[in-house]
Design a protein around this motif. Sequence first.
Motif, PDB file in Angstrom:
ATOM      1  N   VAL A  22      -8.897  46.120 -49.350  1.00  0.00           N
ATOM      2  CA  VAL A  22      -7.539  46.270 -49.744  1.00  0.00           C
ATOM      3  C   VAL A  22      -6.921  45.138 -48.517  1.00  0.00           C
ATOM      4  O   VAL A  22      -7.024  45.533 -46.919  1.00  0.00           O
ATOM      5  CB  VAL A  22      -7.012  47.595 -49.680  1.00  0.00           C
ATOM      6  N   LYS A  30      -1.097  49.142 -46.936  1.00  0.00           N
ATOM      7  CA  LYS A  30      -2.590  49.112 -47.103  1.00  0.00           C
ATOM      8  C   LYS A  30      -3.512  50.403 -46.719  1.00  0.00           C
ATOM      9  O   LYS A  30      -4.233  50.744 -47.595  1.00  0.00           O
ATOM     10  CB  LYS A  30      -3.164  47.973 -46.218  1.00  0.00           C
ATOM     11  N   THR A  31      -3.246  51.119 -45.757  1.00  0.00           N
ATOM     12  CA  THR A  31      -3.757  51.930 -45.380  1.00  0.00           C
ATOM     13  C   THR A  31      -3.724  53.290 -46.057  1.00  0.00           C
ATOM     14  O   THR A  31      -4.502  54.135 -46.612  1.00  0.00           O
ATOM     15  CB  THR A  31      -3.616  52.661 -43.689  1.00  0.00           C
ATOM     16  N   THR A  33      -2.696  53.132 -49.345  1.00  0.00           N
ATOM     17  CA  THR A  33      -3.320  52.709 -50.571  1.00  0.00           C
ATOM     18  C   THR A  33      -4.913  52.869 -50.563  1.00  0.00           C
ATOM     19  O   THR A  33      -5.394  53.386 -51.423  1.00  0.00           O
ATOM     20  CB  THR A  33      -2.923  51.417 -50.997  1.00  0.00           C
ATOM     21  N   THR A  34      -5.472  52.653 -49.397  1.00  0.00           N
ATOM     22  CA  THR A  34      -6.919  52.926 -49.370  1.00  0.00           C
ATOM     23  C   THR A  34      -7.215  54.492 -49.381  1.00  0.00           C
ATOM     24  O   THR A  34      -8.179  54.777 -50.109  1.00  0.00           O
ATOM     25  CB  THR A  34      -7.227  52.104 -47.884  1.00  0.00           C
ATOM     26  N   ALA A  38      -9.246  56.261 -52.164  1.00  0.00           N
ATOM     27  CA  ALA A  38     -10.554  56.962 -51.806  1.00  0.00           C
ATOM     28  C   ALA A  38     -10.333  58.497 -52.240  1.00  0.00           C
ATOM     29  O   ALA A  38     -11.387  59.234 -52.749  1.00  0.00           O
ATOM     30  CB  ALA A  38     -10.536  57.146 -50.237  1.00  0.00           C
ATOM     31  N   LEU A  52     -15.782  54.723 -45.992  1.00  0.00           N
ATOM     32  CA  LEU A  52     -14.532  53.699 -45.716  1.00  0.00           C
ATOM     33  C   LEU A  52     -14.926  53.090 -44.364  1.00  0.00           C
ATOM     34  O   LEU A  52     -15.483  53.510 -43.333  1.00  0.00           O
ATOM     35  CB  LEU A  52     -13.220  54.913 -45.406  1.00  0.00           C
ATOM     36  N   THR A  54     -12.744  50.112 -41.647  1.00  0.00           N
ATOM     37  CA  THR A  54     -11.568  49.397 -41.299  1.00  0.00           C
ATOM     38  C   THR A  54     -11.733  48.357 -40.280  1.00  0.00           C
ATOM     39  O   THR A  54     -12.545  48.327 -39.394  1.00  0.00           O
ATOM     40  CB  THR A  54     -10.585  50.530 -40.514  1.00  0.00           C
ATOM     41  N   LEU A  66      -6.459  56.016 -40.677  1.00  0.00           N
ATOM     42  CA  LEU A  66      -7.729  56.079 -41.834  1.00  0.00           C
ATOM     43  C   LEU A  66      -8.600  57.286 -41.350  1.00  0.00           C
ATOM     44  O   LEU A  66      -9.090  58.062 -42.217  1.00  0.00           O
ATOM     45  CB  LEU A  66      -8.210  55.008 -41.938  1.00  0.00           C
ATOM     46  N   LEU A 100     -14.682  51.420 -49.567  1.00  0.00           N
ATOM     47  CA  LEU A 100     -13.477  50.948 -49.293  1.00  0.00           C
ATOM     48  C   LEU A 100     -12.969  50.192 -47.930  1.00  0.00           C
ATOM     49  O   LEU A 100     -13.493  51.032 -46.928  1.00  0.00           O
ATOM     50  CB  LEU A 100     -12.410  51.969 -49.903  1.00  0.00           C
ATOM     51  N   ASP A 102     -10.261  48.845 -45.170  1.00  0.00           N
ATOM     52  CA  ASP A 102      -8.877  48.754 -45.127  1.00  0.00           C
ATOM     53  C   ASP A 102      -8.764  47.588 -44.003  1.00  0.00           C
ATOM     54  O   ASP A 102      -9.299  47.816 -42.679  1.00  0.00           O
ATOM     55  CB  ASP A 102      -8.422  50.086 -44.292  1.00  0.00           C
TER      56      ASP A 102
END
Length: 240
Positions: A22, A30-31, A33-34, A38, A52, A54, A66, A100, A102
């Motif tokens: 993302v 972004k965070t 949305t991530t 999730a 996840l 980052t 996150l 995912l 971030d």
Amino acid sequence: TQELRVLPSEAGLIDGGGVFAVMGPTGAGKTTTTAKLAARFVVRHGADKLALLTTDGYRIGGHEQLRIYGKILGVPVHAVRDAADLKLALDELKNKHTVLIDTVGMSQRDRAVAEQVEMLMSAGRPVKRLLVLNATSNGDTLNEVVHAYQGGGLDGAVISKIDEAASLGPVLDCALRHQLAIHYLATGQRVPEDLHLANSQYLVHRAFKARLTPSPWALETDELAFALAGAKPETEVRVA
């Protein structure tokens, strides 16, 4: 609406699996949305099949934000600093259905954007890149964002801050110009409620919907006539 590309269903993203990054400028969402993505994945497939990552080691509290979401969802969060870290992490997580990432937010004019794109493209595994577009930004800014982040091609877009935007015209124009497929619409901060599968009819309706309050930037009928004629309104105040 036929020219506006949207994700037909979540099957290709949530059910298809893989590695997703993302991306986008600072403050685009972004965070959050991530975290929303999730949460949607966990509901469908369980926390044990998701990981996840980052790359946000610069922003104060970026990693921690996150990590809090991950703790709530029961999903581990791993921090990566560079391309070598990313390759190692993805190799260790190869048994996960979905990963995912971030990414760190930065200005579209920052030269480090190209380095970030290159890091993802050389990760050793295919990384699908989703660009978060802030619906409150103007067209020129959005165009710069896409040009900066599209190196090697983008796999889709998420339009954020739908609830804050006075008009969706600029962001939809940008998506059409760059032939971006819009996957999701973010309409607030709640996780995961405020994330919706993109709907082209809704987007077009919102783009042409009349404003609740008149825009101070819109030309009045007499001003438009003067502008087209290359003249100035007689009411203009002149400074000697």
